[in-house]
Design an enzyme around this catalytic site. Structure first.
Site, PDB file in Angstrom:
ATOM      1  N   GLU A 248      21.644 -50.263 -20.411  1.00 18.61           N
ATOM      2  CA  GLU A 248      21.060 -49.224 -21.442  1.00 18.61           C
ATOM      3  C   GLU A 248      20.954 -49.917 -22.854  1.00 18.61           C
ATOM      4  OE1 GLU A 248      22.327 -44.836 -20.077  1.00 18.61           O
ATOM      5  OE2 GLU A 248      23.832 -46.016 -21.118  1.00 18.61           O
TER       6      GLU A 248
ATOM      7  N   TYR B 201      -4.750 -47.097  -7.186  1.00 17.78           N
ATOM      8  CA  TYR B 201      -4.794 -47.592  -8.492  1.00 17.78           C
ATOM      9  C   TYR B 201      -5.633 -49.014  -8.839  1.00 17.78           C
ATOM     10  CZ  TYR B 201      -1.100 -44.127  -9.214  1.00 17.78           C
ATOM     11  OH  TYR B 201      -0.313 -42.951  -9.105  1.00 17.78           O
TER      12      TYR B 201
END
Length: 404
Positions: free
Chosen positions: A370, A296
């Site tokens: 979260e 990449y």
């Protein structure tokens, strides 16, 4: 009548539910069949989206507003890693040896949340928002490249991606100026000597001893061949040779990783590696083979897109929540998108020392706070309006918007 922030708050529980489902059922790169189907079916429940499957395990959804305008793309990756999970919460991976250890379950859930909210706000959209649910970020050649070849960026003006970061405290949003991630390449090296009995090393050409010298000398590429201000990492990650205590083997296999930010230097590394290995092996009558793999490229944040994202962060959360980060020496195939269109890659803090969320990415006990999901969803939504060139994010927040 509700504000954008209130819509995000309402969606939070569902986003967490999606994340936990995806975490329980992780799938490896190029095998995200059930994950992609889950995303596809969930998107269908939102309505007003044109949904397609650009590749076997990816999903694209298009939300076209009633007025013409720019086309922007939002990206999330979906694949998991070949790691045995060691967490003990009730939604741990049900697939042995596979876990979401990099937050891609959260990225997918956040983009689903953004798609649901933006669909509810379709009448306000001038232009198009394109949602890219990408497969295979973790495994070269990567899913982003395949999606680009499939045409997902046709007509797109700008593209952004968000990555949750357990190494950044929750509440902070990090952006890099210029390079966000490094070029990530690998190499395989075979040293060929002459084997023999361990009691008669003088009759052999020992590939293990030669390999050890090769490893030491490869470190000179960074320390003695380049300006110390350049960011370059050469890491040896494999060394395999021999199978018996009393036998000197014929060959040694060495593998490694190269991370770089400067594209010109990146092109020099294969020649420098070969030069070092050639010198050491010839000095000891051995031979070698090198196979270098360009992976990449670096993610380069476009200045204008980055500035618009920074404005969004300032208007919604305040400047105190903007963290300016140096480039990360990790690889990221979002570069396949940002190489084609102006883009920005954003890091949302998801670590929380008070909750014991401290483990780095790719760790068997990796997880994230979260509460960061809500930040990521809102960042996707608010940035969409900003990038589309509509009213300022601050004014959008001040408006009451019908929830329909």
């Amino acid at each position: 009548m509700m504000l954008i922030q209130e819509l995000v708050g309402i969606a939070k529980d569902e986003v967490i539910e999606w994340r936990r489902y995806l975490h329980k059922y992780p799938e490896l790169s190029f095998h995200e069949d059930k994950t992609a189907q889950f995303v596809y079916e969930t998107l269908r429940t939102f309505g007003d989206l044109e949904i397609s499957r650009p590749t076997k395990t990816s999903v694209m959804a298009r939300l076209i507003g009633p007025k013409p305008g720019k086309v922007i793309a939002l990206r999330a990756d979906m694949d998991a890693l070949p790691i045995e999970e060691e967490n003990d919460f009730d939604f741990v991976s049900k697939h042995p040896g596979v876990m979401h250890a990099c937050g891609h379950d959260g990225h997918t859930a956040m983009l689903l949340g953004a798609a649901k909210i933006l669909t509810q706000l379709k009448d306000l959209i001038e232009g198009e928002v394109r949602f890219l649910f990408q497969h295979a970020e973790e495994l070269f050649p990567g899913g982003a490249q395949e999606m680009v070849k499939a045409g997902v960026l046709e007509g797109v003006d700008e593209v952004i991606g968000i990555h949750l970061m357990s190494t950044v405290e929750i509440g902070m949003i990090g952006i890099c100026d210029g390079s966000a991630t490094s070029g990530s390449d690998t190499f395989d090296l075979k040293i060929k000597g002459r084997g023999g009995h361990s009691s008669e090393p003088h009759l052999t050409v020992d590939p293990i001893a030669i390999g050890a010298q090769v490893i030491n000398n490869l470190q000179h590429i960074v320390s003695r061949n380049l300006n110390p201000l350049e960011k370059l990492v050469v890491s040896i990650t494999k060394f395999h040779s021999g199978s018996a205590y009393n036998v000197i083997p014929d060959t040694a296999i060495i593998g490694g990783s190269v991370r770089s930010l400067n594209p010109d230097i990146r092109q020099q590394i294969p020649c420098l590696i070969k030069k070092v290995v050639k010198g050491v092996t010839e000095a000891h009558n051995a031979s070698f083979e090198v196979d270098y793999h360009f992976g990449y490229s670096s993610v380069i944040n476009n200045d204008r897109v980055r500035e618009l994202i920074e404005e969004t962060i300032d208007e919604v959360w305040g400047k105190d929540h903007l963290l300016r980060l140096p480039a990360l020496m990790s690889g990221e195939d979002f570069s396949a998108f940002s190489d084609e269109r102006p883009g920005c890659f954003i890091f949302v803090g998801a670590g929380n020392q008070n909750k014991g969320i401290i483990h780095p990415h790719h760790h068997p006990r990796f997880t994230f706070d979260e509460d960061a999901l809500e930040i990521g969803v809102e960042l996707f939504v608010q940035s969409s309006f900003k990038l589309l060139g509509m009213e300022s994010t601050k004014k959008m927040n001040e408006k009451s918007i019908y929830f329909h």
